[in-house]
Design a protein around this motif. Structure first.
Motif, short mmCIF file in Angstrom:
data_model
loop_
_atom_site.label_atom_id
_atom_site.label_comp_id
_atom_site.label_asym_id
_atom_site.label_seq_id
_atom_site.Cartn_x
_atom_site.Cartn_y
_atom_site.Cartn_z
N HIS A 52 0.83 -1.22 0.00
CA HIS A 52 0.00 0.00 0.00
C HIS A 52 0.86 1.26 0.00
N GLY A 53 2.06 1.14 -0.57
CA GLY A 53 2.93 2.30 -0.73
C GLY A 53 3.78 2.65 0.46
N VAL A 54 3.76 1.82 1.53
CA VAL A 54 4.58 2.11 2.71
C VAL A 54 5.32 0.83 3.11
N VAL A 55 6.30 1.01 4.00
CA VAL A 55 6.99 -0.16 4.54
C VAL A 55 6.04 -0.85 5.51
N GLN A 95 -2.57 6.04 -3.80
CA GLN A 95 -2.34 6.66 -5.09
C GLN A 95 -0.83 6.75 -5.29
N TYR A 96 -0.27 5.72 -5.86
CA TYR A 96 1.19 5.67 -5.97
C TYR A 96 1.60 4.79 -7.13
N THR A 97 2.83 4.96 -7.55
CA THR A 97 3.44 4.10 -8.56
C THR A 97 4.76 3.58 -8.01
N LEU A 98 5.24 2.48 -8.60
CA LEU A 98 6.48 1.85 -8.18
C LEU A 98 7.44 1.79 -9.36
N ASP A 99 8.73 1.93 -9.06
CA ASP A 99 9.72 1.88 -10.13
C ASP A 99 11.03 1.32 -9.59
N GLN A 111 6.34 6.60 -5.78
CA GLN A 111 5.88 7.95 -6.06
C GLN A 111 4.43 8.09 -5.63
N HIS A 112 4.20 8.83 -4.54
CA HIS A 112 2.84 9.14 -4.09
C HIS A 112 2.42 10.49 -4.67
N SER A 113 1.18 10.59 -5.10
CA SER A 113 0.69 11.88 -5.59
C SER A 113 -0.81 11.97 -5.34
N GLY A 114 -1.29 13.19 -5.23
CA GLY A 114 -2.71 13.41 -4.99
C GLY A 114 -2.95 14.83 -4.56
N GLU A 115 -4.05 15.04 -3.88
CA GLU A 115 -4.35 16.38 -3.40
C GLU A 115 -5.27 16.31 -2.20
N LEU A 116 -5.23 17.34 -1.39
CA LEU A 116 -6.12 17.50 -0.25
C LEU A 116 -6.76 18.87 -0.37
N ASP A 117 -8.09 18.92 -0.43
CA ASP A 117 -8.82 20.19 -0.60
C ASP A 117 -8.30 20.96 -1.80
N TYR A 121 -0.03 17.35 -3.86
CA TYR A 121 1.19 16.93 -3.19
C TYR A 121 1.87 15.85 -4.02
N ALA A 122 3.16 15.68 -3.77
CA ALA A 122 3.93 14.59 -4.37
C ALA A 122 5.02 14.19 -3.39
N LEU A 123 5.13 12.91 -3.14
CA LEU A 123 6.16 12.41 -2.23
C LEU A 123 6.88 11.25 -2.91
N GLU A 124 8.19 11.38 -3.00
CA GLU A 124 9.00 10.30 -3.56
C GLU A 124 9.77 9.63 -2.43
N LEU A 125 9.68 8.30 -2.37
CA LEU A 125 10.39 7.52 -1.38
C LEU A 125 11.29 6.52 -2.09
N GLU A 126 12.56 6.48 -1.72
CA GLU A 126 13.49 5.49 -2.26
C GLU A 126 13.96 4.61 -1.11
N LEU A 127 13.77 3.30 -1.25
CA LEU A 127 14.09 2.36 -0.17
C LEU A 127 15.37 1.61 -0.50
N LEU A 128 16.35 1.72 0.38
CA LEU A 128 17.66 1.14 0.15
C LEU A 128 18.14 0.38 1.38
N PRO A 129 18.13 -0.96 1.34
CA PRO A 129 18.76 -1.72 2.42
C PRO A 129 20.29 -1.55 2.34
#
Length: 795
Positions: A52-55, A95-99, A111-117, A121-129
């Motif tokens: 669901h777009g989170v760890v 609301q996200y995509t994976l790459d 890549q999370h994107s959307g809007e509130l009212d 917004y856009a939030l990019e998260l890169e996960l690196l062990p």
């Protein structure tokens, strides 16, 4: 800092503020509907799953121990920059995509994107062990008038109970349970760091009540706890580290941040690229090639680092969001591990498969079998006996030998013990491959016969002869046990007969015709009415030709009884009719009873028969492909009903059972490769050659669970047991009784034998047995046919 809050050194700042609400609500794991998994190939021991777009789970220091329920991200409107009032829960927005840089390189960007009212917004998260440290690094980049909040839910030691959490100087978040500790730190200052009790004073409750983070509790627990904070910068890096002590976890987190994302990313990608360079699987269909490389990487990531070859079934807890049980799929099943190792072989990753075999040799039980499942360390978890899990390691060893791989130290002794166990206890099994019922199962018998043949070179002369004789017997009698004719189900589908899922074991020669449906509220079903795809391995291993009318008849039945069409494709199957392992009718979680759903791995098994028959397997591969998650993970089960969005259930997509499942990825890989080579990877040259040249069985082996009720002419008869006995017998109902003591043979099996010449001219053998001083009350009878007759009665 080696202890919890009570042992922390004093420092200047606000006084301690314990969070209210201990111990909190009952903990659960996160949903097993995963999007992605990632791990490094260095010495570090962290495995992270993303859903669901989170760890939503992190495993450390082993694939067998989850330590974190989730690490979730929230956006809080920043009114000082024109942001909206309120907050966004990203895992609920979905609301996200994976790459990733490449399918076999598990460096994930979300890549999370959307809007509130109306405010985007856009939030990019890169996960690196981190390849060198037990740390998960998360680079974040937020765009829009929002602040980023983070909430972490420790489940240290594999449970959400009795955890302690605290903050240090408002800049470091820590938690501990026994010898397991974590630290969440950042490369920028934190704001409003707080330790809370889940359901009462955690960060989510704070957001729900105030629309932003306001609490700054310094410690919480012991109980079900959570850590929360708000990040002061729109861009930066988080470090989530694990160690045996809070001090160690903090050292690792700070060290990873100091090393830097760029340096560690380069090392991570170099390691994975070096591994991927050996992959030999490809396809002219780009989507298939992509999923094949993802599948190979998924199998690699399910292998433990401390215990190489410990390939767990899934980095998930089925229906985890409804239980705190540690009994998830993060365990090693010999069956799943071996079937995955065959997939690794097809990809050219022979060293990966060899490590699986090495570990199997190390974890074998003294009597020759392998435990039902176990932690990567080798400690058993469940202890059911499943004969296929003893046979499959033999097939893996034989396959690696055929490929010219070096023989592991101790292999011959290990294989002899395994074959001895098969010979003593088969062909019945305490549990079938679905871990539910005892009896004679076509899948189990097929792999056992192949193992007795392929493993015979590791046996001495007498042992080898007995193993091959037993294989011939079981192969010849398999239809007597598992093929039925003239049933209502056969008439309904216009066939003479079909293979059933299993023949229940006999008690003193008395047939038990009902099968208990383990997950269906105590319901039973007639064995003759229960079908499955378990028979496919008869053709897959070469014991039966795919065009054999019995195989084709069974395909006709299962395609009509078990097959369903979903938006993912028309080739999805249930494990068997009336299965109960799945969600309830309303989509609520399985709770030891339920309704069985569709299994994509069975699409692969059905596809193998299509391939053997010369048919195009593209529809089967595409059906499996369509079942995958956004990140390419294949599930154990997919939903077969109408969409239930509030439960995240959509037709043809993953249920709450387990995503990913190593076995599912293995079946996709093996079907793809089989479509190119023309042969299933599990098929062995030694088995094929033996079956093409061997004579018919010379002896049938009478055993209590599989007695010989009628004996075809030209066969000898061996009455066997695992302990000494005396046999008292009569011929054709005559008054004269004979007694003979059983003789000890190979593998500790005791027997009395009657040659074909002794049986010739007689019509019936009746006998009873004495074990010690105890004569059995029941008399057994074997009808002896003449050459003009044929045994037709089945168990």
């Amino acid at each position: 800092m080696s202890g919890g809050p009570a042992s922390q050194p004093a420092y200047e700042g606000p006084p301690a503020r314990p969070a209210p609400g201990t111990p909190g609500v009952d903990p659960t794991w996160s949903s097993s509907d995963k999007d992605f998994v990632t791990s490094s190939l260095g010495p570090a021991r962290v495995w992270a799953t993303i859903g669901h777009g989170v760890v939503n789970e992190v495993y450390w220091p082993s694939t067998g121990t989850p330590q974190l329920r989730d690490l979730s991200f929230y956006l809080v409107g920043d009114s000082s920059q024109g942001g909206p009032q309120g907050w966004v829960d990203l895992k609920r927005q979905r609301q996200y995509t994976l790459d990733t840089p490449a399918p076999a390189l598990p460096l994930l960007t979300v890549q999370h994107s959307g809007e509130l009212d109306g405010v985007p917004y856009a939030l990019e998260l890169e996960l690196l062990p981190d390849p060198l440290r037990d740390t998960l690094l998360i680079r974040y980049d937020l765009t829009g008038p929002y602040r980023l909040a983070v909430i972490a839910a420790p489940h240290l030691g594999g449970t959400g109970r009795d955890n302690r959490a605290w903050t240090e100087r408002g800049q470091t978040l820590l938690a501990q349970h026994g010898s397991h500790a974590l630290c969440l730190a950042a490369d920028a200052r934190l704001r409003r760091a707080s330790a809370g009790v889940v359901g009462v004073s955690d960060g989510w409750q704070d957001l729900a009540q105030h629309g932003r983070l306001t609490w700054d509790y310094t410690e919480a627990g012991p109980g079900n706890v959570a850590l929360s904070t708000e990040l002061t910068e729109a861009k930066g890096v988080l470090a989530l580290a694990f160690a045996e002590s809070p001090t160690g976890a903090q050292t690792l987190a700070r060290s990873s941040l100091a090393a830097g994302m760029d340096v560690l990313r380069e090392r991570f990608l170099q390691d994975w690229q070096a591994w991927a360079d050996d992959l030999s699987v490809t396809s002219d269909e780009p989507e298939f090639a992509r999923l094949a490389h993802i599948s190979a990487a998924v199998l690699r990531m399910h292998e433990d680092r401390t215990y190489p070859g410990g390939l767990v079934a899934s980095l998930s807890v089925p229906w985890g969001n409804s239980t705190d049980s540690l009994g998830g799929y993060h365990l090693v099943w010999p069956r799943d591990a071996v079937l995955s190792a065959f997939a690794q072989i097809t990809c050219g990753e022979l060293e990966d498969a060899r490590r699986v075999l090495d570990r199997l040799i190390a974890t074998q039980e003294w009597d020759g079998h392998w435990a039902q499942n176990e932690y990567p360390s080798g400690e058993p978890y469940w202890n059911g006996l499943q004969l296929d899990q003893t046979a499959l390691p033999v097939l893996l060893a034989a396959k690696l030998q055929e490929l010219g791989q070096p023989e592991p130290c101790g292999l011959q002794g290990s294989m002899r013990r395994a074959l001895a166990f098969l010979a003593r206890t088969g062909p019945t099994s305490e549990q079938d491959r679905w871990e539910e019922n005892p009896g004679v199962n076509p899948f189990t018998v097929a792999v056992s016969i192949a193992a007795l043949i392929a493993g015979s070179p590791w046996l001495s002369g007498d042992e080898r002869g007995y193993a091959l004789a037993l294989a011939a017997d079981w192969n010849e009698r398999l239809e007597h046990w598992c093929y039925v004719e003239g049933t209502p189900l056969a008439e309904q589908h216009g066939v003479d007969g079909y293979y059933i899922r299993l023949a229940p074991p006999q008690e003193d020669g008395v047939r038990q015709g009902e099968v208990l449906l383990r997950n269906r509220w105590g319901q039973t079903i007639e064995a003759a009415a229960l079908v499955s795809l378990d028979f496919t391995y008869l053709a897959r291993l070469g014991l039966r030709d795919v065009h054999d009318p019995r195989i084709q008849n069974t395909l006709t039945v299962v395609d009509q009884v078990l097959r369903r069409t979903t938006p993912s494709g028309e080739w999805l199957y249930y494990r068997y009719n009336s299965d109960g392992y799945g969600e309830q009718e309303d989509g609520s979680p399985y709770d030891e009873n339920g309704v069985g759903r569709l299994w994509p791995l069975l699409t692969g098994e059905r596809g193998q028969l299509a391939q053997l028959a010369g048919e195009d397997v593209t529809p089967f591969l595409r059906t499996m492909l369509n079942c995958a998650s956004p990140g390419g993970l294949l599930p154990e089960q997919v939903w077969d009903g109408k969409a239930i969005p509030e439960r995240g259930l959509y037709p043809g997509k993953a249920t709450g059972s387990a995503t990913p499942l190593s076995w599912s990825h293995a079946e996709f890989l093996k079907l793809l490769v089989a479509s190119q080579t023309g042969a299933p990877p599990e098929r062995l040259q030694s088995v094929t050659e033996y079956l093409s040249t061997h004579p018919a069985a010379r002896a049938w082996h009478w055993r209590n669970e599989t007695p010989v009720n009628e004996l075809d002419p030209g066969h000898s008869l061996r009455i066997e047991a695992e302990q000494p006995f005396t046999l008292r017998y009569v011929w054709d109902g005559q008054a004269e009784r004979h007694e003979v003591a059983a003789r000890s043979g190979v593998f500790g099996i005791w027997s009395v034998s009657f040659s074909a010449s002794e049986l010739s001219g007689k019509q019936r053998l009746s006998f009873t047995r004495c074990f010690g001083d105890d004569w059995q009350d029941r008399e057994h009878t074997v009808t002896l046919h003449t050459p003009e007759q044929k045994a037709v009665t089945r168990i």
